[in-house]
Motif scaffolding. Structure first.
Motif: not given
Length: 156
Positions: A10-24
């Motif tokens: 799982k992706v745990k870091e908030t900034w990584q989750k936000e980056g992934i969501s933005d690219l999707i």
């Protein structure tokens, strides 16, 4: 064409989750994309580590399904520039022959069975990245590839 990313952990870091969501979100005009997370297997000895990698591999292959062009990410894989990567995606898009599936193993790597079933082993770099950073980098490169394919500004 549907693009699927199947990743261990799982992706745990908030900034990584936000980056992934933005690219999707940025990719939605170009393609449909989904991410499936496979639980990482815990182990406490070297022998258990091998069995954990095998169990992860079985779960990755079960999630991959057919028909798909299976690309596994591995530091020992083939490196390619953004233009070559975009050409690969364009050819798969034109062929219409199933999903494009990217597999990202966990911190301990991929099973030999997963490697053997892949259509392409791809390296993002000779550098080592965490599996969550690899996910973010892969999405960025997929987005870049679609911008190149469509002749839109982004690639520099």
């Amino acid at each position: 064409m549907h693009i699927r990313i199947i990743a261990v952990g799982k992706v745990k870091e908030t900034w990584q989750k936000e980056g992934i969501s933005d690219l999707i979100r940025r990719l939605t005009p170009y393609t449909s994309i989904t991410i499936t997370e496979i639980p990482d297997q815990k182990f406490s000895s070297p022998g258990e580590k091998v069995r954990a990698i095998i169990r992860e591999g079985e779960a990755l292959l079960t999630a991959a399904k057919e028909p798909a062009f299976l690309i596994v990410l591995d530091p020992a894989g083939r490196e390619m520039g953004s233009e070559s990567f975009s050409d690969l995606i364009r050819k798969r898009e034109i062929s219409g022959s199933g999903d494009l599936v990217f597999v990202i193993g966990g911190p301990d790597g991929l099973s030999e069975e997963v490697r053997a079933k892949s259509d392409l082993t791809l390296s993002l770099s000779q550098m080592t990245f965490t599996h969550t950073i690899a996910r973010l980098l892969l999405l960025e490169q997929i987005y870049r590839a679609f911008r190149i394919i469509r002749g839109e500004p982004y690639h520099r």
